[in-house]
Design an enzyme around this catalytic site. Structure first.
Site, PDB file in Angstrom:
ATOM      1  N   THR A 181       1.017  -0.837  -0.109  1.00 32.38           N
ATOM      2  CA  THR A 181      -0.279  -0.300   0.042  1.00 32.38           C
ATOM      3  C   THR A 181       0.891   1.514   0.020  1.00 32.38           C
ATOM      4  OG1 THR A 181      -1.894   1.258   1.338  1.00 32.38           O
ATOM      5  CG2 THR A 181       0.363  -0.360   2.183  1.00 32.38           C
ATOM      6  N   GLU A 326      -4.353  -3.043   4.467  1.00 31.98           N
ATOM      7  CA  GLU A 326      -4.296  -3.646   6.053  1.00 31.98           C
ATOM      8  C   GLU A 326      -5.418  -4.100   6.517  1.00 31.98           C
ATOM      9  OE1 GLU A 326      -3.295  -0.646   5.425  1.00 31.98           O
ATOM     10  OE2 GLU A 326      -1.702  -0.048   5.806  1.00 31.98           O
ATOM     11  N   LYS A 434      -6.348  21.818   9.737  1.00 35.32           N
ATOM     12  CA  LYS A 434      -7.159  23.212  11.287  1.00 35.32           C
ATOM     13  C   LYS A 434      -7.001  25.021  11.029  1.00 35.32           C
ATOM     14  CE  LYS A 434      -5.045  22.143  15.451  1.00 35.32           C
ATOM     15  NZ  LYS A 434      -4.233  22.181  16.195  1.00 35.32           N
ATOM     16  N   TRP A 439     -10.790  21.405  13.872  1.00 37.14           N
ATOM     17  CA  TRP A 439     -10.822  20.837  12.445  1.00 37.14           C
ATOM     18  C   TRP A 439     -11.914  21.102  11.648  1.00 37.14           C
ATOM     19  CZ3 TRP A 439      -6.554  19.094  12.446  1.00 37.14           C
ATOM     20  CH2 TRP A 439      -5.813  18.437  13.779  1.00 37.14           C
TER      21      TRP A 439
HETATM   22  P1  AMP Z   1      -6.423   2.075   0.277  1.00 38.40           P
HETATM   23  O1  AMP Z   1      -5.927   0.710   1.481  1.00 38.40           O
HETATM   24  O2  AMP Z   1      -5.310   2.288  -0.451  1.00 38.40           O
HETATM   25  O3  AMP Z   1      -7.501   0.591   0.668  1.00 38.40           O
HETATM   26  O4  AMP Z   1      -6.778   2.751   1.482  1.00 38.40           O
HETATM   27  C1  AMP Z   1      -7.690   2.807   2.622  1.00 38.40           C
HETATM   28  C2  AMP Z   1      -8.077   4.367   3.138  1.00 38.40           C
HETATM   29  O5  AMP Z   1      -8.706   4.905   1.956  1.00 38.40           O
HETATM   30  C3  AMP Z   1      -8.602   4.215   4.221  1.00 38.40           C
HETATM   31  O6  AMP Z   1      -7.898   3.985   5.352  1.00 38.40           O
HETATM   32  C4  AMP Z   1      -8.811   5.722   4.177  1.00 38.40           C
HETATM   33  O7  AMP Z   1      -8.958   6.589   4.253  1.00 38.40           O
HETATM   34  C5  AMP Z   1      -9.580   5.607   2.821  1.00 38.40           C
HETATM   35  N1  AMP Z   1     -11.115   5.145   3.003  1.00 38.40           N
HETATM   36  C6  AMP Z   1     -11.681   3.847   2.045  1.00 38.40           C
HETATM   37  N2  AMP Z   1     -12.561   3.366   2.201  1.00 38.40           N
HETATM   38  C7  AMP Z   1     -13.483   5.025   2.187  1.00 38.40           C
HETATM   39  C8  AMP Z   1     -14.678   5.595   2.442  1.00 38.40           C
HETATM   40  N3  AMP Z   1     -15.744   4.404   2.306  1.00 38.40           N
HETATM   41  N4  AMP Z   1     -14.806   6.784   2.683  1.00 38.40           N
HETATM   42  C9  AMP Z   1     -13.300   7.101   2.858  1.00 38.40           C
HETATM   43  N5  AMP Z   1     -12.442   6.793   3.212  1.00 38.40           N
HETATM   44  C10 AMP Z   1     -12.023   5.457   2.508  1.00 38.40           C
END
Ligand code: AMP
Length: 542
Positions: A181, A326, A434, A439
């Site tokens: 990732t 993860e 911020k 926030w």
């Molecule tokens: P990845 O490992 O590339 O799938 O990225 C994971 C990250 O994507 C998470 O930690 C979130 O920040 C973001 N994410 C995944 N699903 C959502 C969702 N439905 N809404 C907002 N953020 C999301």
């Protein structure tokens, strides 16, 4: 009770035995191919055997650089079927990151789609661990390439044994897969999935209140098979005997819409940018979407306006979900509880636009400034997760220490939780704005902007500010049909929805928002672009 190990190859065995007639429809570079699970099973056994003959041993890593298609699906089972580890590589990463992860994972064999050969050729001298390359192609002949030794996928299969037995003497905690990732800074981080995690996660995808994937479905993972295993859908779909439609290379919204209509897809999964593209396609063309019973959308926040458009205009139910590489990835999914069905349509939409509640099997804690936050939908804190399909480390990486602590995964996502336990992602910790010690959620502003009828997509980032530290700046891409939309129109549209101090200080109009390799807004690049080009003509303040 019997302590029977949960192993990935047993999922394919079930499909071979009970769903031999069910099919996988695969769009490849040269056309569309259909195989049933009996054939897929046989081909996968041949491939497992071929890999063994190439010298791949239990625990060793086999990489793939490929789009979503049936051959990629076969590697999903052939590699773990041998006790080896399937490493799906993100084809959109920069070449230096690809060579880093191939080396870090110490991949022994690389499976490569024909159109991606030049990418691997450009870094071939930096891949000392790779002993064999296999090209996945529909063509009879090996393409010309300077990769050595280079094998032809279908020829390898011809020499493999169709009744090869998958390994059974294996600890369920043994690694079966891995994905890297992207990190905000530095090299990508590796996550290793065990057989047990993949099987349990697949089970969660089948739960009625989760994605409810079943034999009845025709599932199309648009999310790439290198992005958290296409959210685990190919594994679960095989296990359940679900028909699968693989969209293949370089697909467009039109290709997706055509496939959904012609193959009568019931469930499709992807990130919001895919669905924004489809929405535009549906507006312009005429497609029969009546087979679709749900679109699964995650990876970044699904704007409420988009959910509404799918549901009210096209009668396509929309399910918002959240997860991370993860976390296998499914951990949170948005469904109304039985007694929440009663509210007005808008109230129901408000609930479903949130990311949702935890799927059974996973636990959470939300930690704010003063410990666990109140479940009041207001107090913000970082989401912590644990469970049998949540990673507990990064593969051979010292960044493990800052993310995995006391048995919990620190997600880096800031959330609120309401009285019902429903989670709303407010922002990434690093993307929150911020302003004067308070926030502002960039995600909330983005969602509101994307509900504007003339806005195609929008991202909000922090601008440094002398007095307030940071202030929000809205970056907006207008729809092609939009006429004379000004900054003031947009601010007026936001005004009734937010406190005054939340309103962006400025609105810039862009041709597109830079995206990550998996289609999410790339705010880092956007900030750099804004810094260097703020006065450039490509950014016009109207
Ligand atoms: P990845 O490992 O590339 O799938 O990225 C994971 C990250 O994507 C998470 O930690 C979130 O920040 C973001 N994410 C995944 N699903 C959502 C969702 N439905 N809404 C907002 N953020 C999301």
């Amino acid at each position: 009770m019997m302590n029977v190990p949960l192993l990935v190859p047993t999922m394919l065995e079930r499909a071979e035995k009970y769903y031999g007639k069910k099919t996988v429809i695969s769009r490849t570079a040269d056309g569309k191919k259909t195989h049933n699970y009996k054939e897929i099973g046989e081909r996968t056994r041949r491939l497992s055997n071929a890999l063994e003959k190439l010298g791949v041993k239990q625990g060793e890593r086999v990489g793939t650089l490929a789009w979503n298609h049936h051959r990629h699906l076969e590697t999903y089972f052939a590699v773990p079927g041998l006790g080896a580890v399937l490493h799906t590589i993100n084809i959109r990463l920069a070449p230096n990151h690809i060579s880093y992860i191939v080396n870090h994972a110490e991949d022994k064999v690389l499976f490569i789609d024909e159109d991606l050969l030049p990418l691997v050729e450009s870094i071939k001298d930096q891949l000392p661990t790779v002993e064999a390359f296999v090209v996945m192609t529909d063509k009879e002949e090996l393409p010309s390439s300077n990769l050595e030794p280079l094998y032809h996928y279908e020829k390898l299969l011809e020499d493999g044994d169709p009744s090869f037995e998958f390994v059974k003497e294996l600890d369920e905690n043994a690694p079966a897969g891995m994905c890297y990732t992207s990190a905000t800074t530095g090299n990508p981080k590796g996550v290793v999935y065990s057989h047990r995690a993949i099987v349990l996660h697949s089970m969660a995808l089948g739960l009625a209140d989760s994605a409810a994937l079943s034999e009845n479905d025709v599932a199309m993972p648009v999310v790439p098979m290198f992005h958290a295993n296409a959210w685990g859908i190919p594994f679960a779909a095989v296990w359940f005997g679900t028909t699968q439609v693989m969209p293949g290379p370089y697909f467009t919204p039109k290709i997706i819409a055509d496939l959904m209509a012609s193959e009568k897809v019931t469930i499709a999964a992807g990130v919001p940018t895919i669905w924004l593209g489809l929405l535009k396609e549906l507006e312009e063309g005429s497609y029969d979407m009546s087979s679709v019973t749900r679109i699964l959308c995650g990876g970044s926040a699904a704007p409420k306006g988009m959910i509404r458009a799918f549901e009210s205009t096209y009668k396509i139910p929309f399910v918002h979900a959240y997860g991370m590489t993860e976390t296998s990835p499914l951990v949170v999914l948005s469904r109304l509880k039985s007694y929440q069905q009663e509210g007005t349509e808008e109230e129901r939409l408000d609930i479903r636009a949130k990311q949702g509640s935890l799927v059974p099997g996973v636990e959470m804690k939300v930690i704010g400034k003063d410990g666990e936050v109140a479940w009041d939908g207001q107090e913000m804190g970082e989401l912590l997760l644990r469970g049998p399909w949540i990673a507990d480390e990064y593969y051979k990486d010292e960044r493990t220490a800052s993310t995995f602590k006391d048995g919990w995964l620190y997600t880096g996502d800031v959330v609120t939780v309401d009285e019902e336990g429903i989670i709303k992602i407010v922002d990434r910790t690093k993307d929150l704005i911020k302003s004067g010690g308070e926030w502002i959620s960039s995600v909330d502003l983005e969602n509101a902007l994307m509900a504007h009828p003339d806005i195609f997509e929008a991202a909000v980032v922090a601008l440094p500010h002398e007095q307030w530290q940071e202030r929000p700046l809205a970056c907006v891409v207008l729809k092609e049909s939009a006429e004379n939309v000004t900054k003031d129109d947009i601010l007026e549209f936001l005004r009734p929805q937010f406190a005054k101090w939340w309103l962006p200080d400025d609105v810039v109009f862009l041709k597109e928002i830079p995206k990550t390799s998996v289609g999410k807004f790339l705010k880092r690049a956007l900030r750099d672009q804004l810094e260097t080009h703020y006065k450039d003509s490509s950014l016009t303040n109207q």
